[in-house]
Design a protein around this motif. Structure first.
Motif, PDB file in Angstrom:
ATOM      1  N   GLU A  99       0.769  -1.308  -0.065  1.00 31.16           N
ATOM      2  CA  GLU A  99      -0.031   0.051  -0.048  1.00 31.16           C
ATOM      3  C   GLU A  99       0.990   1.352  -0.004  1.00 31.16           C
ATOM      4  N   CYS A 131       0.614   5.876  -0.148  1.00 32.46           N
ATOM      5  CA  CYS A 131      -0.462   6.998  -0.030  1.00 32.46           C
ATOM      6  C   CYS A 131      -0.433   7.709  -1.408  1.00 32.46           C
ATOM      7  N   TYR A 174      -9.035   1.533   0.128  1.00 32.97           N
ATOM      8  CA  TYR A 174      -9.052   2.641   0.415  1.00 32.97           C
ATOM      9  C   TYR A 174      -8.695   2.898   2.112  1.00 32.97           C
ATOM     10  N   ARG A 208      -7.880   5.732   5.390  1.00 36.68           N
ATOM     11  CA  ARG A 208      -7.486   7.064   5.610  1.00 36.68           C
ATOM     12  C   ARG A 208      -6.411   6.979   7.025  1.00 36.68           C
ATOM     13  N   ASP A 209      -5.543   7.701   6.934  1.00 32.84           N
ATOM     14  CA  ASP A 209      -4.654   7.682   8.353  1.00 32.84           C
ATOM     15  C   ASP A 209      -4.097   9.301   8.225  1.00 32.84           C
ATOM     16  N   LEU A 249      -3.301  11.510   5.302  1.00 27.94           N
ATOM     17  CA  LEU A 249      -2.826  10.786   4.306  1.00 27.94           C
ATOM     18  C   LEU A 249      -3.909   9.645   3.807  1.00 27.94           C
ATOM     19  N   ALA A 250      -4.018   9.352   2.552  1.00 23.41           N
ATOM     20  CA  ALA A 250      -4.876   8.406   2.245  1.00 23.41           C
ATOM     21  C   ALA A 250      -4.281   7.148   1.461  1.00 23.41           C
ATOM     22  N   TYR A 251      -4.340   6.113   2.132  1.00 24.21           N
ATOM     23  CA  TYR A 251      -3.602   4.785   1.592  1.00 24.21           C
ATOM     24  C   TYR A 251      -4.368   3.999   0.877  1.00 24.21           C
ATOM     25  N   TYR A 252      -3.784   3.637  -0.167  1.00 23.40           N
ATOM     26  CA  TYR A 252      -4.500   2.643  -1.205  1.00 23.40           C
ATOM     27  C   TYR A 252      -3.632   1.346  -1.296  1.00 23.40           C
TER      28      TYR A 252
END
Lengths: 124, 124
Positions: free
Chosen positions: A58, A60, A90, A92-93, A96-99
């Motif tokens: 994963e 961001c 998806y 969210r942290d 940041l958005a992690y994919y």
DNA sequence: AATTCAATTCATCATATGATGACATATTGA
DNA sequence: TCAATATGTCATCATATGATGAATTGAATT
């Protein structure tokens, strides 16, 4: 049997048996549409690089953008499309958005295609 | 460390280790391009139906056109593209042109994508 | 609350692409 | 050679799509 203006093929199959056998095995229109949409999403170089990167872990949006040398807006748009077809997860942290890849089949598609391309390149 | 106008992500990765590990595993630009082109060819419904039909056996342009309800010019154009990327084989028999899948990987891509789509549809 | 920054959304533009019809080619048979 | 038929090529048109910048949202920090 009347012949049409455009020839026999308009009203009759050349290989009737083969056509009937194959026609019976065709996937439904809906399934074909979704499959085509899936392939289409993988059919853009930038988006494919995003997917390939995510197939290894994963990331961001920010890191994807920097790593691939693609604007964040473009990355975000691509991820929106991939999310729409549920090819990516998806998370969210904070800011940041992690994919990440949603499905093992996606990585499988990449692997199969890579094998094909490599086989093609060595054959030529 | 100077901050750029657009933020840290322009000059620094958020997750440096992950990015470096993943960046090292990315396929080359050439390979990605060919892969994307291949996926793109499968990313059109009409062309995908042509490919799926051929995955069950060879057919001539005429029968493909009649079976799929697509004009012969369109079929011919799609087959030309598929031939360009060597996804299909070409065989001439008199007036007729027979096409078949060139590669087991192509059928493999269809199968893998079909599994993905079916898994997705049952999950929703 | 104000600021900062990552992410997203939106409008715009240039380009790519699929369908179609006119025309050309190739092969068979009279 | 001439006609018929299947296929291929080409130009055109309408539409789809990727990249970009401006504006907006959401979250963390001060």
């Amino acid at each position: 049997m009347a012949k049409s203006k455009e020839g026999m093929c308009e009203v009759l199959y050349v290989n009737t048996k083969a056509v009937k056998k194959i026609a019976a095995r065709m996937a439904s229109g809906d399934v074909i549409s979704v499959m085509a949409e899936t392939f289409s999403l993988l059919g853009d170089s930038t988006r494919l690089r995003v997917v390939q990167a995510l197939s290894h872990g994963e990331l961001c949006v920010c890191d994807l953008s920097a790593m691939l040398g693609v604007g964040r807006t473009a990355v975000s748009n691509h991820l929106r499309l991939l999310r729409g077809m549920r090819l990516v997860n998806y998370r969210r942290d904070g800011k940041l958005a992690y994919y990440s890849l949603a499905d093992d089949h996606i990585a499988g598609l990449l692997a199969e295609c890579l094998e094909h391309v490599q086989a093609m390149l060595t054959a030529s």
